[in-house]
Design a protein around this motif. Structure first.
Motif, PDB file in Angstrom:
ATOM      1  N   ILE A  86     -31.206  33.700  -4.771  1.00 26.38           N
ATOM      2  CA  ILE A  86     -30.453  34.260  -5.891  1.00 26.38           C
ATOM      3  C   ILE A  86     -30.289  35.754  -5.659  1.00 26.38           C
ATOM      4  CG2 ILE A  86     -30.418  34.634  -8.390  1.00 26.38           C
ATOM      5  CD1 ILE A  86     -32.105  32.113  -8.680  1.00 26.38           C
ATOM      6  N   MET A  87     -29.051  36.216  -5.666  1.00 28.47           N
ATOM      7  CA  MET A  87     -28.768  37.614  -5.388  1.00 28.47           C
ATOM      8  C   MET A  87     -29.060  38.485  -6.613  1.00 28.47           C
ATOM      9  SD  MET A  87     -27.800  37.789  -2.214  1.00 28.47           S
ATOM     10  CE  MET A  87     -29.166  36.619  -2.008  1.00 28.47           C
ATOM     11  N   PRO A  88     -29.660  39.653  -6.387  1.00 33.99           N
ATOM     12  CA  PRO A  88     -29.981  40.546  -7.512  1.00 33.99           C
ATOM     13  C   PRO A  88     -28.707  41.185  -8.080  1.00 33.99           C
ATOM     14  CG  PRO A  88     -30.445  41.632  -5.429  1.00 33.99           C
ATOM     15  CD  PRO A  88     -30.068  40.216  -5.089  1.00 33.99           C
ATOM     16  N   LYS A  89     -28.745  41.521  -9.356  1.00 33.45           N
ATOM     17  CA  LYS A  89     -27.608  42.180  -9.997  1.00 33.45           C
ATOM     18  C   LYS A  89     -27.844  43.683 -10.031  1.00 33.45           C
ATOM     19  CE  LYS A  89     -26.149  38.394 -13.033  1.00 33.45           C
ATOM     20  NZ  LYS A  89     -25.771  38.032 -14.423  1.00 33.45           N
ATOM     21  N   ALA A  90     -26.847  44.431  -9.538  1.00 30.33           N
ATOM     22  CA  ALA A  90     -26.935  45.891  -9.591  1.00 30.33           C
ATOM     23  C   ALA A  90     -26.442  46.413 -10.937  1.00 30.33           C
ATOM     24  CB  ALA A  90     -26.129  46.517  -8.462  1.00 30.33           C
ATOM     25  N   ARG A  91     -25.505  45.666 -11.528  1.00 27.68           N
ATOM     26  CA  ARG A  91     -24.947  46.028 -12.837  1.00 27.68           C
ATOM     27  C   ARG A  91     -24.973  44.817 -13.755  1.00 27.68           C
ATOM     28  NH1 ARG A  91     -21.765  48.192  -8.889  1.00 27.68           N
ATOM     29  NH2 ARG A  91     -20.467  46.304  -8.930  1.00 27.68           N
ATOM     30  N   GLU A  92     -24.977  45.083 -15.048  1.00 24.06           N
ATOM     31  CA  GLU A  92     -25.118  44.009 -16.022  1.00 24.06           C
ATOM     32  C   GLU A  92     -23.966  43.002 -15.940  1.00 24.06           C
ATOM     33  OE1 GLU A  92     -25.646  43.445 -20.864  1.00 24.06           O
ATOM     34  OE2 GLU A  92     -25.832  45.432 -19.950  1.00 24.06           O
ATOM     35  N   ASN A  93     -22.764  43.501 -15.603  1.00 21.82           N
ATOM     36  CA  ASN A  93     -21.604  42.609 -15.572  1.00 21.82           C
ATOM     37  C   ASN A  93     -21.370  41.978 -14.203  1.00 21.82           C
ATOM     38  OD1 ASN A  93     -20.879  44.963 -14.322  1.00 21.82           O
ATOM     39  ND2 ASN A  93     -18.813  45.061 -15.192  1.00 21.82           N
ATOM     40  N   ASP A  94     -22.325  42.145 -13.257  1.00 20.60           N
ATOM     41  CA  ASP A  94     -22.199  41.482 -11.957  1.00 20.60           C
ATOM     42  C   ASP A  94     -22.274  39.969 -12.150  1.00 20.60           C
ATOM     43  OD1 ASP A  94     -21.938  43.800 -10.572  1.00 20.60           O
ATOM     44  OD2 ASP A  94     -23.956  43.825  -9.731  1.00 20.60           O
ATOM     45  N   PRO A  95     -21.502  39.209 -11.354  1.00 25.36           N
ATOM     46  CA  PRO A  95     -21.541  37.743 -11.504  1.00 25.36           C
ATOM     47  C   PRO A  95     -22.848  37.165 -10.982  1.00 25.36           C
ATOM     48  CG  PRO A  95     -20.234  38.359  -9.585  1.00 25.36           C
ATOM     49  CD  PRO A  95     -20.581  39.647 -10.288  1.00 25.36           C
ATOM     50  N   ASP A  96     -23.216  35.985 -11.507  1.00 24.10           N
ATOM     51  CA  ASP A  96     -24.359  35.255 -10.965  1.00 24.10           C
ATOM     52  C   ASP A  96     -23.975  34.747  -9.573  1.00 24.10           C
ATOM     53  OD1 ASP A  96     -25.873  35.600 -13.261  1.00 24.10           O
ATOM     54  OD2 ASP A  96     -25.018  33.812 -14.201  1.00 24.10           O
ATOM     55  N   ALA A 117     -23.300  27.566   1.557  1.00 25.77           N
ATOM     56  CA  ALA A 117     -22.564  27.570   0.293  1.00 25.77           C
ATOM     57  C   ALA A 117     -22.837  28.862  -0.463  1.00 25.77           C
ATOM     58  CB  ALA A 117     -22.944  26.368  -0.574  1.00 25.77           C
ATOM     59  N   VAL A 118     -21.837  29.313  -1.212  1.00 22.63           N
ATOM     60  CA  VAL A 118     -21.985  30.441  -2.130  1.00 22.63           C
ATOM     61  C   VAL A 118     -21.609  29.921  -3.510  1.00 22.63           C
ATOM     62  CG1 VAL A 118     -21.275  32.783  -2.705  1.00 22.63           C
ATOM     63  CG2 VAL A 118     -21.403  32.081  -0.295  1.00 22.63           C
ATOM     64  N   ASN A 119     -22.588  29.882  -4.408  1.00 20.61           N
ATOM     65  CA  ASN A 119     -22.445  29.149  -5.668  1.00 20.61           C
ATOM     66  C   ASN A 119     -22.033  27.712  -5.337  1.00 20.61           C
ATOM     67  OD1 ASN A 119     -23.322  31.306  -7.156  1.00 20.61           O
ATOM     68  ND2 ASN A 119     -21.282  31.989  -7.766  1.00 20.61           N
ATOM     69  N   ASP A 120     -20.895  27.249  -5.802  1.00 22.33           N
ATOM     70  CA  ASP A 120     -20.479  25.875  -5.520  1.00 22.33           C
ATOM     71  C   ASP A 120     -19.430  25.804  -4.418  1.00 22.33           C
ATOM     72  OD1 ASP A 120     -22.163  24.791  -7.488  1.00 22.33           O
ATOM     73  OD2 ASP A 120     -20.655  25.168  -9.054  1.00 22.33           O
ATOM     74  N   ILE A 121     -19.188  26.913  -3.753  1.00 24.91           N
ATOM     75  CA  ILE A 121     -18.139  26.963  -2.725  1.00 24.91           C
ATOM     76  C   ILE A 121     -18.761  26.714  -1.354  1.00 24.91           C
ATOM     77  CG2 ILE A 121     -16.393  28.400  -1.605  1.00 24.91           C
ATOM     78  CD1 ILE A 121     -16.187  29.938  -4.265  1.00 24.91           C
ATOM     79  N   SER A 122     -18.309  25.660  -0.684  1.00 28.75           N
ATOM     80  CA  SER A 122     -18.832  25.336   0.642  1.00 28.75           C
ATOM     81  C   SER A 122     -17.735  25.334   1.710  1.00 28.75           C
ATOM     82  CB  SER A 122     -19.524  23.965   0.624  1.00 28.75           C
ATOM     83  OG  SER A 122     -18.632  22.955   0.185  1.00 28.75           O
ATOM     84  N   ASP A 123     -16.504  25.673   1.332  1.00 32.45           N
ATOM     85  CA  ASP A 123     -15.403  25.738   2.296  1.00 32.45           C
ATOM     86  C   ASP A 123     -15.696  26.815   3.341  1.00 32.45           C
ATOM     87  OD1 ASP A 123     -12.348  25.059   2.820  1.00 32.45           O
ATOM     88  OD2 ASP A 123     -12.577  27.230   2.971  1.00 32.45           O
ATOM     89  N   LYS A 175     -16.816  40.379   3.674  1.00 38.62           N
ATOM     90  CA  LYS A 175     -16.690  41.332   2.568  1.00 38.62           C
ATOM     91  C   LYS A 175     -17.959  41.437   1.714  1.00 38.62           C
ATOM     92  CE  LYS A 175     -12.370  42.071   3.610  1.00 38.62           C
ATOM     93  NZ  LYS A 175     -11.945  43.376   4.192  1.00 38.62           N
ATOM     94  N   MET A 176     -19.032  40.820   2.148  1.00 42.71           N
ATOM     95  CA  MET A 176     -20.268  40.814   1.362  1.00 42.71           C
ATOM     96  C   MET A 176     -20.801  42.232   1.166  1.00 42.71           C
ATOM     97  SD  MET A 176     -24.008  39.097   2.218  1.00 42.71           S
ATOM     98  CE  MET A 176     -23.256  37.693   3.030  1.00 42.71           C
ATOM     99  N   PRO A 177     -21.044  42.668  -0.076  1.00 42.86           N
ATOM    100  CA  PRO A 177     -21.644  43.989  -0.301  1.00 42.86           C
ATOM    101  C   PRO A 177     -22.997  44.103   0.402  1.00 42.86           C
ATOM    102  CG  PRO A 177     -20.784  43.088  -2.350  1.00 42.86           C
ATOM    103  CD  PRO A 177     -20.718  41.980  -1.335  1.00 42.86           C
ATOM    104  N   THR A 178     -23.319  45.278   0.882  1.00 37.66           N
ATOM    105  CA  THR A 178     -24.546  45.459   1.659  1.00 37.66           C
ATOM    106  C   THR A 178     -25.797  45.143   0.844  1.00 37.66           C
ATOM    107  OG1 THR A 178     -24.472  47.825   1.112  1.00 37.66           O
ATOM    108  CG2 THR A 178     -23.563  47.144   3.240  1.00 37.66           C
ATOM    109  N   ARG A 179     -25.755  45.354  -0.468  1.00 41.85           N
ATOM    110  CA  ARG A 179     -26.957  45.051  -1.275  1.00 41.85           C
ATOM    111  C   ARG A 179     -27.250  43.553  -1.264  1.00 41.85           C
ATOM    112  NH1 ARG A 179     -23.056  46.015  -5.248  1.00 41.85           N
ATOM    113  NH2 ARG A 179     -22.800  44.359  -6.808  1.00 41.85           N
ATOM    114  N   TYR A 180     -26.185  42.727  -1.231  1.00 41.61           N
ATOM    115  CA  TYR A 180     -26.382  41.291  -1.118  1.00 41.61           C
ATOM    116  C   TYR A 180     -26.849  40.916   0.288  1.00 41.61           C
ATOM    117  CZ  TYR A 180     -23.829  40.743  -5.553  1.00 41.61           C
ATOM    118  OH  TYR A 180     -23.434  40.797  -6.858  1.00 41.61           O
TER     119      TYR A 180
END
Length: 293
Positions: A171-181, A225-231, A241-246
């Motif tokens: 589970i990726m950490p959230k840097a901001r409150e409105n970041d997606p799960d 997979a990322v969330n439910d995406i496995s394509d 494009k993954m942010p470095t914090r992730y």
């Protein structure tokens, strides 16, 4: 100062163990009748304890795997120019020494493969391993001695999403409150993945391309997979494009969870006197002690 204090794993004080533990020597009578030779057979602890292999796999839920000690035939494998060129020396060495021929070494995750490699080196040439390493403090190179039998075995840090499945969640950490799960599912690499990366890099070298994308290469092999995406195409776009914090959080989760032999040891540098933790390389040269070459 040393980064590692007294480690219970080294003394068998934890549920895990070291390369010296869990071996029950048996004797092969293949050559005994004619030549009086006995080739030892060993039970080697598997860091994964077989939890990542499917129910129909011979290593499913197996905590150990049997190998026989190396012979002159395995030395032929280690010196084979054809196998060295193909990059399959270690795979064929493991294949040759596994007792259960149903096991494909390429199916084994890298941590289990490394445990077998270390065990083969110990039974073939002994536990003493002398190699030049760089001091993390001053950068000078010096020969250091390592005892392979004392290397701790690290088990899986978390359970797979299902028993017998080589799939784990981070589970990726959230840097901001409105970041997606964001939940990333990944797998530990095996021999097939390692061979694919090696072949890909060789093709790039021949075509004149750089082969310095090690982080994204690893993600392409491991992220399922990322969330439910496995394509695969969409996952490839996400990786680029993954942010470095992730990316940092994912690597930490992967490394913490990955089972294997901890190829690290504290050394004291003869040049600066500092004590530091260093990693030991694994490869074909690992099997040729300098003094005996």
């Amino acid at each position: 100062m040393s980064k590692r204090k007294n480690n219970d794993v080294l003394t068998g004080g934890s549920p895990e163990g070291s390369m010296a533990e869990g071996w029950t020597g048996q004797r092969s009578d293949v050559l005994r009748d004619e030549f009086g030779l006995e080739i030892p057979v060993e039970n080697i602890p598997l860091p994964s304890k077989g939890t990542v292999y499917p129910p129909d796999h011979p290593l499913h839920l197996m905590e150990t795997v049997q190998i026989r000690s190396m012979t002159a035939r395995e030395e032929d494998i280690l010196t084979s120019k054809a196998l060295i060129k193909k990059g399959t020396v270690i795979t064929e060495l493991i294949r040759s020494c596994l007792i259960d021929k149903r096991i494909d070494p390429n199916d084994m995750i890298l941590g289990d493969r490394n445990a077998v490699m270390v065990a083969l080196r110990i039974t073939g040439y002994g536990a003493d391993y002398n190699i030049e390493v760089n001091c993390p403090s001053c950068g000078e190179r010096a020969k250091q001695g390592f005892n392979l039998a004392e290397l701790p075995i690290k088990g899986i840090g978390q359970e797979p999403v299902a028993l017998g499945s080589n799939v784990f969640e981070a589970i990726m950490p959230k840097a901001r409150e409105n970041d997606p799960d964001l939940t990333i599912r990944y797998r530990h690499m095996n021999g097939h993945d390692e061979a694919e990366i090696t072949a890909m890099n060789e093709r790039k070298k021949k075509q004149g391309f750089q082969t310095d994308n090690l982080i994204t290469q690893r993600y392409r092999q491991q992220i399922v997979a990322v969330n439910d995406i496995s394509d695969k195409t969409k996952i490839q776009m996400f990786i680029q494009k993954m942010p470095t914090r992730y990316s940092l959080a994912l690597r930490k989760a992967m490394d913490k969870n990955e089972p294997g032999v901890e190829m690290k040891q504290d050394i004291r540098c003869p040049h600066c006197g500092e004590e530091s933790e260093v990693s030991m390389p694994l490869g074909a040269s690992f099997f040729w002690p300098d003094a005996d070459r």
